[in-house]
Design an enzyme around this catalytic site. Structure first.
Site, mmCIF file in Angstrom:
data_model
loop_
_atom_site.group_PDB
_atom_site.id
_atom_site.type_symbol
_atom_site.label_atom_id
_atom_site.label_comp_id
_atom_site.label_asym_id
_atom_site.label_seq_id
_atom_site.Cartn_x
_atom_site.Cartn_y
_atom_site.Cartn_z
ATOM 1 N N SER A 78 0.836 -1.187 0.000
ATOM 2 C CA SER A 78 0.000 0.000 0.000
ATOM 3 C C SER A 78 0.876 1.244 0.000
ATOM 4 O O SER A 78 2.093 1.159 0.064
ATOM 5 C CB SER A 78 -0.919 0.004 1.219
ATOM 6 O OG SER A 78 -0.162 0.285 2.382
ATOM 7 N N LYS A 79 0.220 2.374 -0.067
ATOM 8 C CA LYS A 79 0.931 3.647 -0.178
ATOM 9 C C LYS A 79 2.045 3.813 0.857
ATOM 10 O O LYS A 79 3.096 4.357 0.571
ATOM 11 C CB LYS A 79 -0.062 4.813 -0.026
ATOM 12 C CG LYS A 79 -0.915 5.016 -1.265
ATOM 13 C CD LYS A 79 -0.115 5.664 -2.393
ATOM 14 C CE LYS A 79 -0.901 5.671 -3.695
ATOM 15 N NZ LYS A 79 -0.278 4.861 -4.727
#
Length: 474
Positions: free
Chosen positions: A251-252
């Site tokens: 994820s980010k």
RNA sequence: GGCGAUAUCGUCUAGGGGUUAGGACAUGUGGUUCUCAACCACAGAACCGGGGUUCGAAUCCCCGUAUCGCUACCA
């Protein structure tokens, strides 16, 4: 029969590395066996899909070199390739399922069901839809439909065991008792994923479904749909997911996750493809660096490993550098230009630039790394590293040395690294200093930096006039 | 919670009933050298746990554990 495979992203975000790898495996498989690679856009989640993301996904695919044989732009015999343009097909399939008794209309309100579900879960019970609408009489259903009451279509899951032979995991079985009657057509008339994916894969004659592991649990529902539609079930290959260093879903917060970000950072598509191919797949030998063609020759679904893989950015860097070192200077120059990294005023010839690039290859992990290192060769506007200046140019003896070297260099013939080295060492010896002292001082004077490729190669390429000018500038 | 998948160095992986368990990245040490890289050499580093099958298990089976996934009128 050559295989027909597809990559079916949902345009709700950029193409991330996991999706890219799935696309790559499909593409490699199609190319390896002379099959067809289909691109299909699964945009039935109208809320979250956007055309910008469609464009971004196309661009990333193209950048990686994953060209599609059928799909948006190129068309094909089984189009359209946007699911929102195929809605009629899904609705027809949904109605057919109802007509054949494989599905039924459900008038329950999603909110009510959701409330029941969460209440049950709060009480620690599992909750499955109880089929209350399936028990309605035909007349009752007809009346509700006639009255315009909104309804979804639910698939009637039959009792039994549903199994499939996964090319990666072997045989996987599910007890249908654990599968609830799932919605195939929402009350807004849009299909859900399970229906659209099966309708399209049947329609597009997809022979092999190669997709992420996260779909394993969905597969029995789809197999049931194939059966209900009397369609041939394709082969399935579920590839493991790519995780962050903490083994959590990428994820980010793990940094760059989209292909576009890697492109922007100066990675080579060749390196990205090589790296991604070896993440979860192995050709079996000790070779690590593969060209696109070699990957096509070697790729097979059997070599895909079963467990999730951690995305290791350091190894990507290494792959990138390996590919840079194998690439011709002319090719690199072209990449730098198209990446918009060559907007420094060019004051030297093309051939000279290529020599500079060759010199810089082993010390450039990414395309952007070339830029600051090229500066001393392309421009007189040097950037001085303060620490290096202090360390190598502050000695009071340095100005005299520089002048002496400058004057000696005026007459050096030929202007080659070897001759330059000879001259510099002679000047240093004449002044009773170690060659290293003069070498370092010269490096800083000529490049502004404490680090550079071998000094004599640098001097040769910077050129006589500039070297002398920079040495004399005190 | 239910269902499913997976488990070899820190990471990616090879292998697979009897091997000194191999390679790569990363790490450390040394070499080369004008610096930084690159390059070369060397080193440390792994079969999740427990049962079973077997002469022999890291490999096959079962259980456990851990991790990941699914569990929506998202895909």
């Amino acid at each position: 029969m050559p295989p027909r495979v597809r990559f079916a992203p949902s345009p709700t975000g950029y193409l991330h590395v996991g999706g890219a790898r799935t696309a790559l495996f499909n593409w490699l498989y199609a190319r390896r066996h002379g099959g067809a690679f289909i691109l299909r856009i699964e945009d039935t989640d109208v809320e979250r899909s956007s055309t910008d993301m469609v464009t971004a996904i196309f661009n990333s695919m193209k950048w990686l070199g994953l060209d599609w044989d059928e799909g948006p732009d190129v068309g094909g015999p089984h189009g359209p390739y946007f699911q929102t343009e195929r809605l009629d097909k899904y609705r027809a399939a949904g109605f057919a399922l109802v007509a054949s008794g494989h599905a039924y209309r459900c008038f329950c309100k999603p909110e009510d069901l959701k409330a029941e579900r969460s209440a049950a879960e709060a009480a620690g019970r599992t909750w499955n839809y109880d089929r209350r609408c399936q028990r309605r009489s035909a007349a009752e259903v007809a009346a509700k439909v006639a009255a315009g009451e909104p309804s979804a279509i639910r698939f009637l899951v039959p009792p039994g065991i549903t199994a499939f032979d996964d090319l990666v995991h072997g045989r996987i079985e599910f007890d249908n008792a654990n599968i609830e009657d799932f919605v195939v057509i929402r009350s807004d008339d849009y299909p859900t994923y399970h229906l659209s994916v099966v309708v399209d894969d049947v329609d597009m004659q997809v022979s092999d479904v190669v997709r992420g592991d996260d779909h394993i649990s969905n597969t029995p529902k789809q197999v049931l749909l194939y059966h209900a539609m009397h369609a041939a079930v394709p082969r399935f290959a579920h590839v493991p997911l790519i995780m962050g260093p903490d083994k959590k879903r990428l994820s980010k917060r793990h940094g760059a996750t989209s292909v576009g970000e890697y492109e922007a950072q100066g990675y080579l598509p060749e390196a990205m493809v090589n790296f991604l191919a070896l993440l979860g797949w192995s050709p079996g030998g000790d070779q690590e660096i593969f060209s696109r063609e070699e990957l096509i020759q070697r790729f097979d679904l059997e070599g895909i490993s079963g467990g999730n893989a951690v995305f290791n950015p350091e190894k990507l860097d290494w792959f990138n550098q390996q590919h840079i070192m194998r690439m011709s200077a002319a090719e690199i120059l072209g990449r730098l230009r198209s990446a918009g990294l060559m907007n420094v005023g060019l004051e030297i010839g093309e051939l000279q630039i290529e020599k500079v690039i060759d010199l810089l290859k082993p010390r450039s992990k990414k395309l952007a790394d070339f830029v600051p290192q090229m500066r001393p060769f392309l421009s007189d506007d040097l950037v001085f590293d303060e620490a290096a200046v202090k360390k190598h140019l502050s000695d009071p003896a340095v100005p005299g040395l520089r002048k002496a070297l400058a004057s000696a260099l005026r007459t050096v013939e030929p202007w080659t690294a070897a001759a330059l080295e000879e001259t510099l060492r002679a000047v240093a010896a004449a002044h009773g200093v170690k060659a290293g002292v003069l070498i370092h001082a010269t490096r800083v004077a000529v490049t502004g930096q404490g680090n550079s490729p071998g000094l004599f190669e640098v001097l040769e390429l910077v050129g006589r006039d500039r070297v002398i000018r920079r040495l004399e500038l005190c």
